[in-house]
Write a protein that holds these residues in place. Structure first.
Motif, short mmCIF file in Angstrom:
data_model
loop_
_atom_site.label_atom_id
_atom_site.label_comp_id
_atom_site.label_asym_id
_atom_site.label_seq_id
_atom_site.Cartn_x
_atom_site.Cartn_y
_atom_site.Cartn_z
N PHE A 1 0.84 -1.20 0.00
CA PHE A 1 0.00 0.00 0.00
C PHE A 1 0.87 1.24 0.00
CE2 PHE A 1 -2.16 3.46 2.17
CZ PHE A 1 -3.47 3.41 1.71
N GLY A 2 0.49 2.24 -0.79
CA GLY A 2 1.17 3.53 -0.77
C GLY A 2 0.17 4.64 -0.95
N CYS A 3 0.30 5.72 -0.18
CA CYS A 3 -0.63 6.84 -0.24
C CYS A 3 0.12 8.14 0.05
CB CYS A 3 -1.75 6.65 0.77
SG CYS A 3 -3.04 7.92 0.69
N ILE A 4 -0.03 9.14 -0.83
CA ILE A 4 0.61 10.44 -0.65
C ILE A 4 -0.45 11.53 -0.73
CG2 ILE A 4 2.36 12.04 -1.50
CD1 ILE A 4 3.72 9.71 -2.92
N PRO A 5 -0.60 12.35 0.31
CA PRO A 5 -1.58 13.44 0.25
C PRO A 5 -1.07 14.59 -0.60
CG PRO A 5 -0.42 13.53 2.33
CD PRO A 5 0.07 12.29 1.63
N GLN A 6 -1.98 15.37 -1.16
CA GLN A 6 -1.57 16.55 -1.91
C GLN A 6 -0.95 17.58 -1.01
OE1 GLN A 6 -4.79 18.29 -4.13
NE2 GLN A 6 -4.02 17.53 -6.06
N ARG A 7 -1.50 17.72 0.18
CA ARG A 7 -1.02 18.71 1.14
C ARG A 7 -0.77 18.01 2.46
NH1 ARG A 7 -0.95 24.21 1.92
NH2 ARG A 7 -1.79 24.54 -0.18
N GLN A 8 0.23 18.50 3.18
CA GLN A 8 0.60 17.87 4.44
C GLN A 8 -0.58 17.75 5.39
OE1 GLN A 8 2.26 20.32 7.27
NE2 GLN A 8 2.71 18.69 8.72
N GLU A 9 -0.67 16.58 6.01
CA GLU A 9 -1.56 16.38 7.14
C GLU A 9 -0.69 16.08 8.35
OE1 GLU A 9 -4.19 13.22 6.13
OE2 GLU A 9 -4.88 14.17 4.28
N GLU A 10 -1.26 16.05 9.51
CA GLU A 10 -0.50 15.76 10.72
C GLU A 10 -0.03 14.31 10.68
OE1 GLU A 10 1.63 15.32 13.60
OE2 GLU A 10 0.85 17.38 13.46
N GLY A 11 1.29 14.13 10.64
CA GLY A 11 1.86 12.79 10.51
C GLY A 11 1.80 11.96 11.76
N ARG A 12 1.58 12.61 12.91
CA ARG A 12 1.59 11.86 14.17
C ARG A 12 0.23 11.26 14.51
NH1 ARG A 12 5.38 15.86 17.95
NH2 ARG A 12 7.37 15.25 17.02
N GLY A 13 -0.78 11.53 13.69
CA GLY A 13 -2.09 10.95 13.92
C GLY A 13 -2.44 9.94 12.84
N SER A 14 -3.72 9.62 12.78
CA SER A 14 -4.14 8.61 11.82
C SER A 14 -4.28 9.17 10.41
CB SER A 14 -5.46 7.98 12.27
OG SER A 14 -6.48 8.96 12.36
N GLY A 15 -4.79 10.39 10.28
CA GLY A 15 -4.94 10.99 8.96
C GLY A 15 -5.98 10.26 8.11
N ARG A 16 -6.09 10.71 6.85
CA ARG A 16 -7.08 10.11 5.95
C ARG A 16 -6.56 8.84 5.29
NH1 ARG A 16 -9.24 14.30 1.86
NH2 ARG A 16 -10.81 12.67 1.54
N ALA A 17 -5.27 8.60 5.36
CA ALA A 17 -4.73 7.39 4.74
C ALA A 17 -5.18 6.13 5.46
CB ALA A 17 -3.21 7.45 4.71
N HIS A 18 -5.41 6.22 6.75
CA HIS A 18 -5.77 5.03 7.52
C HIS A 18 -7.13 4.45 7.12
CE1 HIS A 18 -2.69 5.33 11.03
NE2 HIS A 18 -2.21 5.78 9.89
N PRO A 19 -8.18 5.28 6.97
CA PRO A 19 -9.45 4.72 6.47
C PRO A 19 -9.30 4.11 5.09
CG PRO A 19 -9.83 6.86 7.49
CD PRO A 19 -8.34 6.69 7.40
N LEU A 20 -8.47 4.70 4.23
CA LEU A 20 -8.24 4.12 2.91
C LEU A 20 -7.58 2.76 3.03
CD1 LEU A 20 -6.96 7.28 0.98
CD2 LEU A 20 -9.16 6.12 0.66
N ALA A 21 -6.59 2.68 3.92
CA ALA A 21 -5.90 1.40 4.13
C ALA A 21 -6.86 0.35 4.67
CB ALA A 21 -4.72 1.59 5.08
N ALA A 22 -7.74 0.75 5.59
CA ALA A 22 -8.71 -0.19 6.14
C ALA A 22 -9.67 -0.66 5.06
CB ALA A 22 -9.48 0.47 7.29
N ALA A 23 -10.10 0.26 4.19
CA ALA A 23 -11.01 -0.12 3.11
C ALA A 23 -10.36 -1.11 2.16
CB ALA A 23 -11.47 1.13 2.35
N CYS A 24 -9.07 -0.91 1.89
CA CYS A 24 -8.36 -1.83 0.99
C CYS A 24 -8.20 -3.21 1.62
CB CYS A 24 -6.98 -1.25 0.64
SG CYS A 24 -7.04 0.25 -0.36
N ARG A 25 -7.90 -3.26 2.91
CA ARG A 25 -7.78 -4.56 3.58
C ARG A 25 -9.13 -5.26 3.62
NH1 ARG A 25 -5.51 -1.44 7.44
NH2 ARG A 25 -6.78 -2.28 9.13
N GLN A 26 -10.18 -4.48 3.85
CA GLN A 26 -11.52 -5.07 3.88
C GLN A 26 -11.87 -5.66 2.51
OE1 GLN A 26 -14.67 -2.30 4.76
NE2 GLN A 26 -16.06 -3.91 5.42
N ALA A 27 -11.52 -4.92 1.45
CA ALA A 27 -11.80 -5.42 0.10
C ALA A 27 -11.01 -6.69 -0.18
CB ALA A 27 -11.48 -4.35 -0.93
#
Length: 329
Positions: A244-270
């Motif tokens: 899995f690889g995900c890069i945001p267009q603009r920086q998000e807070e790296g020390r939290g979950s961010g929007r990449a985590h729900p995407l990763a969960a959706a991919c694992r679920q699929a």
């Protein structure tokens, strides 16, 4: 020197060495040199090696690169190019070639004028031990991109990051995995978990790689990877045969979950749903080769995109997403 004889390679590569930086910091052109390693070798550890741990945001690269010079007789950048990037056609570089510069998109971030003063000699201050106001500036500097500083100068697409992890664990294009299951087991075994000494937040590391934990729960118990300072996320999850690889267009807070985590969960679920439909997923049988790359999603509210769906049995792939080069973990 300074008791570092008690430090093991495992300590050094799992954030336990206590060598966050040096007084005065490193010059940008210094990071990938043996001179930086010599300065770090002369430094006194900030804690007894192995006693606790703290994320070595920039100096983990110096430690890895010096170890590579001593054991392999070549730079980490040269070894990566020869053994991983070129053979597996990975669109991720440690040392971005001049002819690829036109593809690079600056890391976008918002400065915070209300950010309180950070003592440069504190643990967190030493952790950002470079001649820049924020580590977000590093990949936007051509010196860093060209040198391929392994802790903050890797540049590639989201697809490239996903392919690199897939090459390691499942193999790509019908080829064998780059690492054996035994090697993966050794380097991905959790070494530390708890409060990170530099940030004061929970964190967890294997050998170099970050492991999922409550505030960065990006994968299964078998997953390993990294969540970068700009919230870019890349990992492998052998339980699902997933890269899995995900890069945001603009920086998000790296020390939290961010929007990449729900995407990763959706991919694992699929992946789980697809494999259960085909009765493949058991504790001893990981899913077939799957690679996912996502880049350029908006970090501000945007029109929702559909979750990734299997493009073919056992393979997941994003479609219709812009694939810029950007700083990666």
């Amino acid at each position: 020197m300074h008791g570092k004889n008690r430090s093991t390679v495992r300590h050094a590569l799992s954030q336990q060495a206590g060598l966050l930086g040096v007084a005065g910091g490193f010059a940008l052109e210094e990071f990938t040199t043996a001179g930086a390693a010599a300065r770090l070798a002369a430094a006194e550890p900030l804690w007894r090696p192995g006693k606790t741990f703290g994320y070595h945001a920039l100096t983990i690269g110096i430690l890895m690169e010096e170890l590579c010079r001593h054991t392999a007789g070549e730079s980490l950048q040269a070894l990566y190019e020869r053994r991983i990037r070129a053979p597996y056609a990975v669109d991720f570089f440690l040392g971005l070639p001049e002819d690829q510069e036109h593809r690079y998109h600056d890391v976008l971030y918002d400065g915070d004028p209300l950010q309180p003063w950070l003592d440069p000699l504190s643990l967190d201050g030493l952790n950002g031990n470079a001649a820049v106001s924020t580590v977000m500036e590093l990949p936007n500097n051509r010196t860093i991109r060209a040198g391929g500083m392994s802790s903050a100068g890797g540049v590639g697409s989201a697809d490239g990051m996903a392919r690199a992890y897939a090459a390691v664990t499942t193999g790509v294009d019908g080829g064998a995995p780059f690492l054996t299951r035994e090697t993966i087991r050794i380097v991905t075994q959790e070494q530390v978990w708890g409060l990170d000494r530099t940030s004061g937040l929970d964190n967890s590391f294997a050998v170099v790689f970050m492991k999922p934990h409550p505030s960065r729960n990006f994968g299964s118990s078998q997953a390993f990877g990294h969540k970068g300072a700009n919230a870019a996320l890349a990992f492998a999850d052998p339980a699902y045969g997933l890269g899995f690889g995900c890069i945001p267009q603009r920086q998000e807070e790296g020390r939290g979950s961010g929007r990449a985590h729900p995407l990763a969960a959706a991919c694992r679920q699929a992946a789980e749903r697809d494999c259960r439909d085909r009765e493949l997923l058991t504790p001893a049988t990981p899913a077939a080769d799957a690679a996912i790359g996502m880049a350029g999603y908006e970090s501000r509210p945007a029109t929702p995109r559909r979750r990734p769906r299997p493009a073919a049995p056992g393979r997941l792939q994003s479609r219709g997403l812009r694939q810029p080069l950007g700083n990666a973990p």
